[in-house]
Each structure stands twice: as structure tokens, then as C-alpha cells.
Design an enzyme around this catalytic site. Structure first.
Site, mmCIF file in Angstrom:
data_model
loop_
_atom_site.group_PDB
_atom_site.id
_atom_site.type_symbol
_atom_site.label_atom_id
_atom_site.label_comp_id
_atom_site.label_asym_id
_atom_site.label_seq_id
_atom_site.Cartn_x
_atom_site.Cartn_y
_atom_site.Cartn_z
ATOM 1 N N ASP A 1 12.360 4.332 1.838
ATOM 2 C CA ASP A 1 11.769 4.193 0.502
ATOM 3 C C ASP A 1 10.352 3.645 0.626
ATOM 4 O OD1 ASP A 1 13.320 3.251 -2.636
ATOM 5 O OD2 ASP A 1 11.245 3.809 -2.213
ATOM 6 N N PHE B 1 16.404 11.792 -2.564
ATOM 7 C CA PHE B 1 16.043 11.351 -3.927
ATOM 8 C C PHE B 1 14.548 11.084 -4.018
ATOM 9 C CE2 PHE B 1 20.324 10.091 -5.108
ATOM 10 C CZ PHE B 1 20.887 9.519 -3.975
ATOM 11 N N SER C 1 16.896 18.555 -11.166
ATOM 12 C CA SER C 1 16.863 18.086 -12.560
ATOM 13 C C SER C 1 17.036 19.238 -13.534
ATOM 14 C CB SER C 1 15.513 17.401 -12.837
ATOM 15 O OG SER C 1 15.330 17.230 -14.231
ATOM 16 N N ALA C 2 17.677 18.973 -14.622
ATOM 17 C CA ALA C 2 17.887 19.976 -15.684
ATOM 18 C C ALA C 2 16.568 20.385 -16.319
ATOM 19 C CB ALA C 2 18.816 19.407 -16.757
ATOM 20 N N TYR D 1 6.186 18.140 -13.178
ATOM 21 C CA TYR D 1 7.378 17.519 -12.570
ATOM 22 C C TYR D 1 8.468 18.575 -12.392
ATOM 23 C CZ TYR D 1 11.891 15.254 -12.403
ATOM 24 O OH TYR D 1 13.171 14.922 -12.062
ATOM 25 N N LYS E 1 10.297 20.313 -8.886
ATOM 26 C CA LYS E 1 11.734 20.338 -8.608
ATOM 27 C C LYS E 1 12.186 21.781 -8.335
ATOM 28 C CE LYS E 1 13.012 15.995 -8.919
ATOM 29 N NZ LYS E 1 13.631 15.275 -7.796
ATOM 30 N N TYR F 1 20.462 17.045 -12.358
ATOM 31 C CA TYR F 1 20.883 15.932 -13.216
ATOM 32 C C TYR F 1 20.549 16.245 -14.661
ATOM 33 C CZ TYR F 1 20.214 12.927 -8.972
ATOM 34 O OH TYR F 1 20.237 12.361 -7.725
ATOM 35 N N ASN G 1 9.486 5.883 -20.482
ATOM 36 C CA ASN G 1 9.385 7.118 -21.275
ATOM 37 C C ASN G 1 10.756 7.501 -21.816
ATOM 38 O OD1 ASN G 1 6.622 7.685 -20.621
ATOM 39 N ND2 ASN G 1 7.314 8.242 -18.568
HETATM 40 C C1 WQD Z 1 16.116 11.756 -24.659
HETATM 41 C C2 WQD Z 1 16.068 11.955 -26.162
HETATM 42 C C3 WQD Z 1 13.846 12.277 -27.039
HETATM 43 C C4 WQD Z 1 12.437 8.237 -25.968
HETATM 44 C C5 WQD Z 1 13.803 13.364 -19.338
HETATM 45 C C6 WQD Z 1 13.185 14.296 -18.361
HETATM 46 C C7 WQD Z 1 14.216 14.829 -17.417
HETATM 47 C C8 WQD Z 1 15.037 13.724 -16.818
HETATM 48 C C9 WQD Z 1 15.604 12.806 -17.873
HETATM 49 C C10 WQD Z 1 14.198 13.347 -14.600
HETATM 50 C C11 WQD Z 1 15.087 13.043 -26.607
HETATM 51 C C12 WQD Z 1 14.453 10.969 -27.556
HETATM 52 C C13 WQD Z 1 13.209 9.384 -26.123
HETATM 53 C C14 WQD Z 1 12.024 7.503 -27.112
HETATM 54 C C15 WQD Z 1 13.177 9.086 -28.516
HETATM 55 N N1 WQD Z 1 14.256 12.993 -15.895
HETATM 56 N N2 WQD Z 1 13.577 9.791 -27.382
HETATM 57 N N3 WQD Z 1 12.410 7.973 -28.354
HETATM 58 O O1 WQD Z 1 13.413 14.015 -22.338
HETATM 59 O O2 WQD Z 1 15.918 14.515 -22.269
HETATM 60 O O3 WQD Z 1 14.703 14.086 -20.156
HETATM 61 O O4 WQD Z 1 14.501 12.347 -18.669
HETATM 62 O O5 WQD Z 1 14.828 14.203 -14.051
HETATM 63 O O6 WQD Z 1 13.536 15.513 -16.406
HETATM 64 O O7 WQD Z 1 12.657 15.403 -19.079
HETATM 65 O O8 WQD Z 1 15.102 12.213 -21.738
HETATM 66 O O9 WQD Z 1 15.341 9.862 -22.432
HETATM 67 O O10 WQD Z 1 13.028 10.930 -22.531
HETATM 68 O O11 WQD Z 1 14.767 11.608 -24.197
HETATM 69 O O12 WQD Z 1 13.515 9.485 -29.660
HETATM 70 O O13 WQD Z 1 11.312 6.453 -27.039
HETATM 71 O O14 WQD Z 1 15.600 10.745 -26.766
HETATM 72 O O15 WQD Z 1 13.141 12.953 -28.063
HETATM 73 O O16 WQD Z 1 15.668 13.708 -27.732
HETATM 74 P P1 WQD Z 1 14.746 13.780 -21.735
HETATM 75 P P2 WQD Z 1 14.501 11.073 -22.694
#
Ligand code: WQD
Length: 334
Positions: A14, A74, A118-119, A142, A146, A171, A192
């Protein structure tokens, strides 16, 4: 923890640019608390883009008559948001790093790998339950990295005369923490992702959650995702490794999700109910790049692996909150 409980001997590599080396101290404590005797976890701090560093890890293991028989990969940067701002960093770390690793694996004839995919590689022009054969249309640097690494792995598989054992684990949305409360995600800066952000609002670090849109074509108008407990995710890696070791060389991609969707509001309400805390939120406009619904069709993973996700949204909320309560400042404070 999952691999050590299964008797695996581990070498952990790491760079710690996004993680704390203290996590491994906690891993050992968790095993000790369970009275599980483990071999020393060998930790190597370095960057996977450094071929010499990777080569020395494999060489040292071979010279110690402990050759590395498989890799779970990872190592990579994983913020969609950050990748849009800095694509070259993501291509460098994720793809050049993976190539360095794979070249050294090939040199040492280590041909079994489980890759953390990742999905997000499915892109955003679909809605609902996704199967692995769905066309890949990543919409961020990103996601592009992947998808590119999966392609590189497929080429290594083919050029080896189909002699590698490769499992790409795609995932969906991993959340939660180890049930001991000693190990969990500790994002640097403002998260995020939804779940770590919810935890910080619940701790009072942020005034409220901002929900990105309640005008989606979903039951309550907020985004629906397939949240999977991080321990169910960990178990899928162990199951994938066992599967690869016990079957003929192959290249497979598997959706690692629960097959169940949960909206933002449903997750917020569950978190409040389970943890008896307040969670103020405001509704804002949609976030760029979001999709209404993202749910795994996980039938292929269930059919191939000796694995089935068992933890509920309630478990994810309870375990995630316990980690935050016991470690308000992450690993650094005890
Ligand atoms: C989930 C839901 C947002 C934050 C991302 C990456 C994906 C994977 C997982 C790496 C959505 C809503 C979010 C906030 C909100 N990462 N939201 N307020 O976007 O499905 O996936 O993380 O592999 O690659 O794309 O996950 O947790 O960001 O969002 O309303 O402050 O929560 O709109 O509907 P996401 P998320």
C-alpha cells in the site's frame, strides 16, 4: 480479516496515500480478540507504479520459499469526481500501476488474480438490474480506467494461452464497517459518497445532508442503489479466490451486489431508526453523472461462487455507525 480467518498468508502492499497503516494494526487486534493465531502480515509500503518495488516484493517472497501464489488487486484511486478533475493521475496510478503489477506477476508465473472492478463501468444509459453481459460504457475517467484494466487482464489471459485465472469483481455500493467497530472507511476530506457523508452529518460534523434530486423516476424520487455490506464484499473476494484456485484457468466478471435497491431517503430513514439519531437533509438539484437506479443482477456470482450476501441495510447502518462512534477521527485517534 476474512482471508486471515481462512488461513491465508498475506503480503500487503500500500502507498497509504488514501489509507492508514494503522488499519493493519486493527486487523491483527481483531484476529487476536477472536483468538485466531495468524502468521505475521508482511507490509510493504510503496507505489505499484514502481516496477522495481513490486519486483522486489515478489523476489523476496520467492527467496524465502514463500512464493506469491495469487494477487487481490485493490490498489487504485476510486473517486469518480476526482477523476474528472485529474484524469491523467487516474490513468497513471490505476492503469500504469496495474500494468507494472501484471508484468511482475507474469515474470514470476503468478497467474491468479482477483481484481477490484466497479459497476461504474456500465455507464449511465440504463436503469434497473444489470447483468455482466451489459455493454460497458463508462462515463468518467475513473470508470474508463476500470474498464481498461479489465481489458488488459483479458489480453494477459489470452496471450498466456488462456492459462491465467482472473476474476473481475464489479462492486456496486459497498458501505458499513467491520462489526467490531475497529475497522472502517475513513475518507480523506469531504466524502463524495452518500454513506460516509451521512455518518458525518449524524456526528454533527456537517449541518445537513444534501440529497441530489428527488425528481428521479423512482418510488420516492431519490436515487436507488444496491448497497452491499463491506463484510459481504470481503467474503466475495475470499470466495472468488477459492473458486479460481479450485477451477480451470478462466476469465470471469461478476456483479458483487445484493440484487436489492434502496433509495437515499430509505437509507436515511433506516440509519435514523437504527441508530436513534437525527439526520437533517435538504434537497438540491441532481448531481451530474448520476443515474436513477443501479441494482446488480447477482445471479451469476451466486451461481459461480460459494457466496451469498447476507447482511441487511440495518446491519450496514448499525456497523457503519459503531465504527464512527468508536473512531470519531478515524484510525489516528484511539
Ligand atoms: C449514492 C446515491 C447520489 C452523496 C459511486 C461511484 C462508484 C462506486 C460507488 C467506486 C446517489 C446520492 C450521494 C450525497 C446524495 N465507487 N447522494 N448526496 O454515485 O452510486 O457510486 O460510489 O467504485 O464507482 O460512482 O455512490 O454514494 O456517491 O451516491 O444524495 O452527498 O446517493 O445521488 O443517488 P454512486 P454515491
Amino acid at each position: 480479516v476474512s482471508l486471515l480467518e481462512d488461513g491465508y498468508k498475506l503480503i500487503v502492499i500500500d502507498s497509504n496515500i488514501n489509507s492508514s497503516p494503522l488499519a493493519l494494526v486493527r486487523v491483527k487486534e481483531i484476529l487476536q480478540n477472536k483468538n485466531i493465531a495468524i502468521e505475521e502480515i508482511i507490509f510493504k509500503n510503496g507505489d505499484i507504479r514502481d516496477v522495481n518495488f513490486i519486483n522486489n516484493v515478489f523476489k523476496e517472497a520467492s527467496l524465502a520459499n514463500n512464493p506469491i501464489t495469487a494477487v487481490i488487486h485493490f490498489a487504485g484511486l476510486k473517486s469518480v469526481f476526482e477523476s474528472v478533475k485529474n484524469p491523467s493521475l487516474y490513468w497513471d496510478v490505476n492503469v500504469v500501476g496495474s500494468l507494472s503489477l501484471l508484468k511482475v506477476m507474469e515474470y514470476y508465473d503468478c497467474t491468479t488474480i482477483v481484481f477490484s472492478s466497479s459497476a461504474t463501468i456500465y455507464g449511465d444509459d440504463w436503469s434497473g438490474s444489470i447483468v455482466e453481459s451489459t455493454g460497458l460504457e463508462p462515463k468518467s475517467p475513473y470508470g474508463n480506467t476500470k474498464a481498461a484494466i479489465e481489458k488488459i487482464l483479458e489480453d494477459f489471459f489470452k496471450i498466456s494461452g488462456n492459462n491465467w485465472r482472473v476474476a473481475n469483481l464489479r462492486y456496486f455500493n459497498p458501505i458499513g464497517a467491520h462489526p467490531s467497530g475497529m475497522l472502517g472507511e475513513n475518507p480523506l476530506g469531504i466524502p463524495n459518497n452518500l454513506f460516509p457523508y451521512i455518518c458525518r452529518v449524524a456526528k454533527g460534523e456537517y449541518k445537513n445532508l444534501v440529497i441530489y434530486g428527488n425528481d428521479w423516476p423512482t418510488e420516492d424520487g431519490t436515487g436507488v442503489r444496491d448497497y452491499i455490506h463491506v463484510m459481504d464484499l470481503a467474503a466475495s473476494h475470499r470466495a472468488a479466490l477459492d473458486y479460481l484456485f479450485n477451477n480451470e484457468p478462466q476469465f470471469i466478471s461478476l456483479n458483487i451486489g445484493t440484487g436489492r435497491g434502496t433509495s437515499v431517503i430509505q437509507l436515511v430513514d433506516t440509519f435514523k431508526r437504527i441508530n436513534n439519531c437525527d439526520l437533517p437533509y435538504v434537497i438540491s438539484k441532481r448531481r451530474k453523472g448520476d443515474v436513477p437506479t443501479l441494482i446488480a443482477n447477482n445471479q451469476y456470482a451466486l451461481s459461480k461462487l460459494d457466496w451469498s450476501p447476507s447482511k441487511s441495510i440495518e446491519d450496514m447502518c448499525k456497523d457503519g455507525w459503531r465504527w464512527n462512534l468508536l473512531n470519531p477521527k478515524g484510525f489516528e485517534n484511539r
